[in-house]
Design an enzyme around this catalytic site. Structure first.
Site, PDB file in Angstrom:
ATOM      1  N   LEU A 123     -45.666  51.548  19.770  1.00  0.00           N
ATOM      2  CA  LEU A 123     -46.157  52.549  18.836  1.00  0.00           C
ATOM      3  C   LEU A 123     -47.580  52.121  18.512  1.00  0.00           C
ATOM      4  CD1 LEU A 123     -43.138  52.972  16.366  1.00  0.00           C
ATOM      5  CD2 LEU A 123     -44.008  54.698  17.952  1.00  0.00           C
ATOM      6  N   ASP A 124     -48.533  53.052  18.556  1.00  0.00           N
ATOM      7  CA  ASP A 124     -49.913  52.648  18.360  1.00  0.00           C
ATOM      8  C   ASP A 124     -50.196  52.278  16.908  1.00  0.00           C
ATOM      9  OD1 ASP A 124     -50.635  55.050  16.947  1.00  0.00           O
ATOM     10  OD2 ASP A 124     -50.743  56.085  18.864  1.00  0.00           O
ATOM     11  N   TYR A 125     -51.401  51.813  16.673  1.00  0.00           N
ATOM     12  CA  TYR A 125     -51.812  51.274  15.375  1.00  0.00           C
ATOM     13  C   TYR A 125     -51.570  52.255  14.226  1.00  0.00           C
ATOM     14  CZ  TYR A 125     -54.943  48.917  12.010  1.00  0.00           C
ATOM     15  OH  TYR A 125     -55.467  48.270  10.918  1.00  0.00           O
ATOM     16  N   SER A 127     -49.405  54.783  14.237  1.00  0.00           N
ATOM     17  CA  SER A 127     -48.062  55.359  14.242  1.00  0.00           C
ATOM     18  C   SER A 127     -47.078  54.436  13.532  1.00  0.00           C
ATOM     19  CB  SER A 127     -47.596  55.616  15.671  1.00  0.00           C
ATOM     20  OG  SER A 127     -48.449  56.537  16.320  1.00  0.00           O
TER      21      SER A 127
END
Length: 276
Positions: A123-125, A127
């Protein structure tokens, strides 16, 4: 939710056949070392394969090879009882062991006993939400390369138009999908499969909220998809992965899989059901 009839709903695991395994992967799977720590051991000349010191990080081994760290034999444990945890990742954390920019990582928040656990995808920064982690490379690979359902709740900065709905229903081919991606991305074109289902919970000129179900986990897939329609994803939260849900797990907290979830995972992995 609106269901997409064009999508095959059967969740199948992609078979991953690997006669040879990278040495660092073998070590991380069958010891308490992470892959990065295993790489360091190899570079320092502390790992032997069949009695020979190995320093090449690209070395691959099979279950028949004799692997040692120092004088300790590292054997493949096919009956190893693996552990899977659910982490409710907050915004502002990187899913990585370390970040060159010095940002906080999930391992700064997780207990030290989970430092060697690997994440099932990322999950990106910006999210948040459900992240599965395991001490089994096989489990991580199988889940990552599956078409198990992923459920997300998303907020975008505009109207979800008919063209957006049609793309969710029928899929989308984009030649230049760099919008919504990282600036350093090397992936330009992208093919978006039809969504399994979606539910538009609110739809307005300024903000819209939608719940979607997809079966892929490509690089910033949802952000790229909506960016194609000039919609920025303001909030993205993963609620479920393969039938495992966040439920009431607080942000920043972890839990183990339930017995029922472990049972379903073993069925997925084609294993016999064993008591936890």
């Amino acid at each position: 939710m609106k269901e997409n009839k064009n999508q095959n709903y059967k969740n199948k695991k992609e078979e991953i056949v690997e006669e040879l395994t990278r040495l660092n992967k073998f070590l991380s799977h069958n010891s308490n070392y992470s892959r990065r720590e295993a790489d360091k051991l190899i570079e320092e000349g502390r790992v032997k394969v069949n009695g020979k010191v190995i320093t090449n990080l690209a070395t691959k081994v099979s279950s028949k090879d004799e692997v040692q760290i120092g004088k300790k034999n590292i054997k493949e444990d096919k009956n190893k009882m693996y552990t899977v945890i659910v982490y409710n990742k907050p915004k502002g954390e990187i899913v990585s062991k370390k970040d060159p920019q010095g940002r906080r990582t999930i391992y700064d928040s997780l207990e030290k006993k989970y430092k060697h656990f690997l994440s099932v995808g990322r999950l990106d920064y910006s999210s948040e939400g459900l992240l599965l982690l395991s001490d089994s490379v096989d489990v991580v690979n199988a889940l990552m390369h599956s078409n198990l359902e992923r459920v997300y709740k998303i907020k975008v900065n505009g109207l979800i138009t008919k063209s957006v709905e049609e793309a969710m229903q029928h899929g989308l081919e984009v030649e230049d999908a760099r919008s919504g991606a990282y600036k350093t991305t090397k992936i330009k074109s992208m093919s978006f499969a039809p969504f399994l289902a979606y539910d538009i919970q609110s739809n307005g000129e300024k903000f819209s909220k939608i719940k979607v179900v997809i079966s892929e986990g490509k690089n910033r897939e949802l952000r790229r998809f909506f960016a194609h329609f000039n919609l920025d994803v303001l909030d993205l939260k993963r609620l479920e992965y393969g039938g495992v849900s966040l439920n009431n797990l607080p942000t920043g907290k972890t839990r183990f899989l339930t017995k029922e979830e472990y049972k379903n995972l073993r069925i997925f992995m084609n294993e016999d059901d064993r008591s936890i």
